[in-house]
Write a protein that holds these residues in place. Sequence first.
Motif, PDB file in Angstrom:
ATOM      1  N   UNK A 334      52.902  48.010  49.130  1.00 46.92           N
ATOM      2  CA  UNK A 334      52.962  46.673  49.726  1.00 46.92           C
ATOM      3  C   UNK A 334      51.563  46.101  49.937  1.00 46.92           C
ATOM      4  N   UNK A 335      50.621  46.965  50.327  1.00 46.36           N
ATOM      5  CA  UNK A 335      49.249  46.491  50.519  1.00 46.36           C
ATOM      6  C   UNK A 335      48.639  46.019  49.205  1.00 46.36           C
ATOM      7  N   UNK A 336      48.905  46.748  48.135  1.00 41.32           N
ATOM      8  CA  UNK A 336      48.380  46.363  46.817  1.00 41.32           C
ATOM      9  C   UNK A 336      48.987  45.038  46.370  1.00 41.32           C
ATOM     10  N   UNK A 337      50.287  44.900  46.511  1.00 46.95           N
ATOM     11  CA  UNK A 337      50.957  43.657  46.107  1.00 46.95           C
ATOM     12  C   UNK A 337      50.433  42.485  46.925  1.00 46.95           C
ATOM     13  N   UNK A 338      50.217  42.695  48.222  1.00 45.14           N
ATOM     14  CA  UNK A 338      49.692  41.636  49.084  1.00 45.14           C
ATOM     15  C   UNK A 338      48.287  41.242  48.648  1.00 45.14           C
ATOM     16  N   UNK A 339      47.506  42.221  48.190  1.00 46.83           N
ATOM     17  CA  UNK A 339      46.151  41.927  47.722  1.00 46.83           C
ATOM     18  C   UNK A 339      46.181  41.182  46.385  1.00 46.83           C
ATOM     19  N   UNK A 340      47.053  41.599  45.489  1.00 44.93           N
ATOM     20  CA  UNK A 340      47.127  40.963  44.174  1.00 44.93           C
ATOM     21  C   UNK A 340      47.701  39.562  44.256  1.00 44.93           C
ATOM     22  N   UNK A 341      48.668  39.383  45.145  1.00 44.25           N
ATOM     23  CA  UNK A 341      49.325  38.082  45.275  1.00 44.25           C
ATOM     24  C   UNK A 341      49.292  37.657  46.738  1.00 44.25           C
ATOM     25  N   UNK A 342      48.135  37.202  47.196  1.00 45.37           N
ATOM     26  CA  UNK A 342      48.019  36.832  48.616  1.00 45.37           C
ATOM     27  C   UNK A 342      48.921  35.659  48.946  1.00 45.37           C
ATOM     28  N   UNK A 343      49.448  35.643  50.180  1.00 44.37           N
ATOM     29  CA  UNK A 343      50.260  34.487  50.590  1.00 44.37           C
ATOM     30  C   UNK A 343      49.458  33.203  50.479  1.00 44.37           C
ATOM     31  N   UNK A 344      50.154  32.102  50.336  1.00 45.78           N
ATOM     32  CA  UNK A 344      49.485  30.815  50.148  1.00 45.78           C
ATOM     33  C   UNK A 344      48.568  30.496  51.323  1.00 45.78           C
ATOM     34  N   UNK A 345      48.994  30.827  52.546  1.00 45.58           N
ATOM     35  CA  UNK A 345      48.166  30.532  53.708  1.00 45.58           C
ATOM     36  C   UNK A 345      46.847  31.285  53.647  1.00 45.58           C
ATOM     37  N   UNK A 346      46.915  32.571  53.201  1.00 45.55           N
ATOM     38  CA  UNK A 346      45.689  33.366  53.110  1.00 45.55           C
ATOM     39  C   UNK A 346      44.757  32.796  52.068  1.00 45.55           C
ATOM     40  N   UNK A 347      45.339  32.327  50.941  1.00 44.18           N
ATOM     41  CA  UNK A 347      44.512  31.733  49.903  1.00 44.18           C
ATOM     42  C   UNK A 347      43.821  30.480  50.387  1.00 44.18           C
ATOM     43  N   UNK A 348      44.525  29.669  51.190  1.00 47.78           N
ATOM     44  CA  UNK A 348      43.919  28.457  51.721  1.00 47.78           C
ATOM     45  C   UNK A 348      42.809  28.790  52.699  1.00 47.78           C
TER      46      UNK A 348
END
Length: 355
Positions: A334-348
């Motif tokens: 889950x940590x890897x997936x979160x890093x590869x595809x960060x939530x939109x809020x994190x990207x902003x």
Amino acid sequence: MAEYDAEDLAAQLASENSRENINKRRSQRKRRRRMAFFRSIFRLITTVILLAAVSIAGYYLIGWGVQAYRDVRDMYEAYLIRQEENRGAVDVRFDGYTNVLVLGLDDAVNMDDAEEKRADAILLISMENATGKVRILNIPRDTWTPMAHNKGETRLANVYAVGGAPLMVRTINQMFDISIHQYVVIDLVTFGQIIDAVGGIDLYIERDMDYDDPAAGLAIHMRQGYRHLDGKGAEYYLRYRSDDLGDLGRTQRQQKFVKAFYAKLLRVDTLPKVPKIADILKQNVTTSAELFDSVHLGNVIRKLSSEPPRTIMLPGDFSREDDTVWIMDRTAADEIIHELFPPEEAGQEKQEEKS
């Protein structure tokens, strides 16, 4: 008297000439009017014919256009239905990526000694549309997982034998909550043809490899050191698993090989070989990609980064009950997936920090 007669004759002749001229002019005017009338009639008829022709052509053109629109619309709707069957719904969270599941098949047999295709190599390739960066999640074939549609639990390699690529897509989607946009299925023969088409791969073999399996037609004997691998050599390198690491070692070799293959594809001297590679793919590779995907995929490929792809192996460990089974570490995955595809809020938030 004679003079009078001459003058009278001259006047008479002049009068006759004048009448003749008048008659000629009248006749000419009549002819001109008749010609003008006929020309008007001709132009009217020509205009009517042209208008009729244009109307008829327009009618058929509009009809053809409407039918063409309907045909394209029906084709697109059928395409959407097929894509839904192949990959399921696509989450808008992944609109900025193109995720492709690549399945390399082996030639295996089931418990009844019948031929059965299974996924020998499982790669989830994610391309970032804006930057062209490539990330590859390498999933061990012996990963134990529940199948989609409540079809039970099994090794991931066996899922293909149960429901083909569509079931593989949905199962991996279920494992990671990742939308997969396309899949590519390739067998060993085609894989070898592609490697030969690019001119082979130069690779360092980290240890001596000796393995014989007459039933599978394998006789692998490769020495440690730098080697130039053709299609058959690449197949042997990737299929070898007779060492302490077993399937884990093979997965690590797959990661190493993918990086070398990616670098070879981006080399200038590979460009003239692209048509041959494309022909091999067209003839022998099964994919969910269709004509409607060509523009998008073409743009993604043109933007591919020259940086080596980031390769990640699915975190986990061997099962205590069966050391041939790989158990995924859910928290680490889950940590890897979160890093590869960060939530939109994190990207902003990241973009705001940079600005």
